[in-house]
Scaffold this active site. Structure first.
Site, PDB file in Angstrom:
ATOM      1  N   ALA A 108      16.913  -2.952  -2.786  1.00 32.04           N
ATOM      2  CA  ALA A 108      18.172  -2.559  -2.143  1.00 32.04           C
ATOM      3  C   ALA A 108      19.316  -3.519  -2.450  1.00 32.04           C
ATOM      4  O   ALA A 108      20.473  -3.093  -2.565  1.00 32.04           O
ATOM      5  CB  ALA A 108      17.969  -2.458  -0.638  1.00 32.04           C
ATOM      6  N   TYR A 109      19.020  -4.816  -2.577  1.00 32.69           N
ATOM      7  CA  TYR A 109      20.089  -5.776  -2.851  1.00 32.69           C
ATOM      8  C   TYR A 109      20.697  -5.523  -4.222  1.00 32.69           C
ATOM      9  O   TYR A 109      21.923  -5.456  -4.370  1.00 32.69           O
ATOM     10  CB  TYR A 109      19.556  -7.205  -2.773  1.00 32.69           C
ATOM     11  CG  TYR A 109      20.600  -8.231  -3.107  1.00 32.69           C
ATOM     12  CD1 TYR A 109      21.617  -8.531  -2.223  1.00 32.69           C
ATOM     13  CD2 TYR A 109      20.575  -8.901  -4.337  1.00 32.69           C
ATOM     14  CE1 TYR A 109      22.600  -9.474  -2.541  1.00 32.69           C
ATOM     15  CE2 TYR A 109      21.541  -9.830  -4.662  1.00 32.69           C
ATOM     16  CZ  TYR A 109      22.543 -10.118  -3.748  1.00 32.69           C
ATOM     17  OH  TYR A 109      23.513 -11.041  -4.079  1.00 32.69           O
ATOM     18  N   SER A 110      19.873  -5.380  -5.225  1.00 34.80           N
ATOM     19  CA  SER A 110      20.379  -5.114  -6.569  1.00 34.80           C
ATOM     20  C   SER A 110      21.170  -3.810  -6.602  1.00 34.80           C
ATOM     21  O   SER A 110      22.237  -3.726  -7.221  1.00 34.80           O
ATOM     22  CB  SER A 110      19.217  -5.055  -7.567  1.00 34.80           C
ATOM     23  OG  SER A 110      18.529  -6.293  -7.609  1.00 34.80           O
ATOM     24  N   SER A 127      22.805  -2.499  -4.160  1.00 40.92           N
ATOM     25  CA  SER A 127      24.088  -2.703  -3.476  1.00 40.92           C
ATOM     26  C   SER A 127      25.099  -3.352  -4.406  1.00 40.92           C
ATOM     27  O   SER A 127      26.292  -3.021  -4.365  1.00 40.92           O
ATOM     28  CB  SER A 127      23.894  -3.544  -2.209  1.00 40.92           C
ATOM     29  OG  SER A 127      23.703  -4.922  -2.484  1.00 40.92           O
ATOM     30  N   LYS A 128      24.668  -4.259  -5.248  1.00 40.89           N
ATOM     31  CA  LYS A 128      25.600  -4.933  -6.147  1.00 40.89           C
ATOM     32  C   LYS A 128      26.082  -4.003  -7.263  1.00 40.89           C
ATOM     33  O   LYS A 128      27.250  -4.057  -7.666  1.00 40.89           O
ATOM     34  CB  LYS A 128      24.942  -6.189  -6.738  1.00 40.89           C
ATOM     35  CG  LYS A 128      24.795  -7.317  -5.721  1.00 40.89           C
ATOM     36  CD  LYS A 128      26.152  -7.673  -5.134  1.00 40.89           C
ATOM     37  CE  LYS A 128      26.085  -8.713  -4.055  1.00 40.89           C
ATOM     38  NZ  LYS A 128      27.421  -9.033  -3.497  1.00 40.89           N
TER      39      LYS A 128
END
Length: 293
Positions: free
Chosen positions: A141-143, A145-146
């Site tokens: 999810a972090y990747s 989001s970026k």
């Protein structure tokens, strides 16, 4: 003198950027959920960067925006929270900036926007050096989001004419922390292989932000960043051959050259990294800056 809104201003990079902007003669509005210690900005606003009302209040008299408000690592929240907070904050900040007539913004993207560093399947990029054309393989999810943040920047330019520079930061820390990280990685170099053992000192990170705010850049370019070398004192081609054997070199790499292509930073921003953790200058500069905090 211009007024610059720094979101996430109590975070490590946000605070360092705020200090550098004030030192350069800018007025700074600092937005953060809270402030743990005295801050150099002359305007402090406590609140959530996902809130349109809070962000609109922070935009008063602002000429440019440096956006760092985010959950900065996938381990610091659930996947739903990480994606929601990061993408909502970027959309809210850029939308309010565009609506208020701000013409320039810089956002903190990440080397993770290509998905490989945190990929749970152990995927490797097809080639080094990493660049804006590296195809993403995203499964966290972090990747995600970026990568969405970068597309939000393009949307904001298209909708509002807001020029947005998305800086793809690698590991950014003060040099003493980076030296500790390098020692840890020497014990297991495979740990950072999927991001090409990339890093950037805090001083160079703040310089890159200042150049992105000042340079005459139009549109929403994505700009990868890195120091000129890697964390490890080993030839880069040897590192790739040993720890990323399925990844090719798309061009020759000499000595300990970085495995991130930073030509866009040079060509569009006039920025080149000035510090390496493998010489003494970076440590001295960082120590001097930190002693003033």
């Amino acid at each position: 003198m211009s007024r610059i809104l720094v979101t996430g201003a109590d975070g490590e990079i946000g605070r360092a950027v705020s200090e550098s902007l004030v030192a350069a003669g800018h007025a700074v509005t600092a937005l953060s959920l809270s402030f743990a210690s005295p801050h150099p900005a002359d305007r402090l606003i406590e609140g959530d960067a996902t809130s349109p009302e809070v962000v609109d209040r922070a935009m008063d008299d602002v000429d440019a925006v440096a956006h760092f408000a985010a959950i900065p690592h996938p381990s610091l929240g659930t996947p739903i929270d990480v994606f929601r907070v990061n993408t909502a904050a970027t959309f809210t900040v850029l939308t309010r900036a565009g609506e208020r007539g701000v013409r320039r913004a810089v956002i903190a993207s990440s080397i993770n926007a290509i998905g490989y560093p945190n990929n749970p399947h152990g995927a490797f990029p097809p080639a080094f050096p990493l660049d804006v054309h590296t195809p993403p393989d995203i499964a966290d999810a972090y990747s995600l989001s970026k990568l969405v943040d970068e597309r939000t920047a393009a949307y904001a330019h298209r909708r509002y004419g807001l020029d947005v520079v998305a800086l793809r930061f690698p590991l950014v820390k003060w040099p003493d922390v980076l030296r500790d990280a390098a020692r840890d990685v020497q014990d297991d170099p495979a740990r950072l292989a999927r991001e090409g053992w990339a890093y950037l000192t805090m001083h160079d990170a703040t310089r890159a932000v200042q150049r992105a705010l000042d340079a005459e850049v139009v549109g929403a370019p994505v700009i990868p960043l890195s120091a000129a070398d890697t964390l490890l004192p080993v030839d880069s081609a040897e590192l790739v051959a040993r720890y990323a054997p399925g990844t090719v070199l798309s061009r020759p790499v000499a000595g300990r050259d970085a495995l991130v292509d930073t030509s866009a930073a040079r060509d569009l921003l006039g920025f080149e990294p000035s510090e390496s953790i493998h010489d003494g200058t970076a440590t001295e500069r960082a120590s001097l800056m930190r002693s003033k905090r």
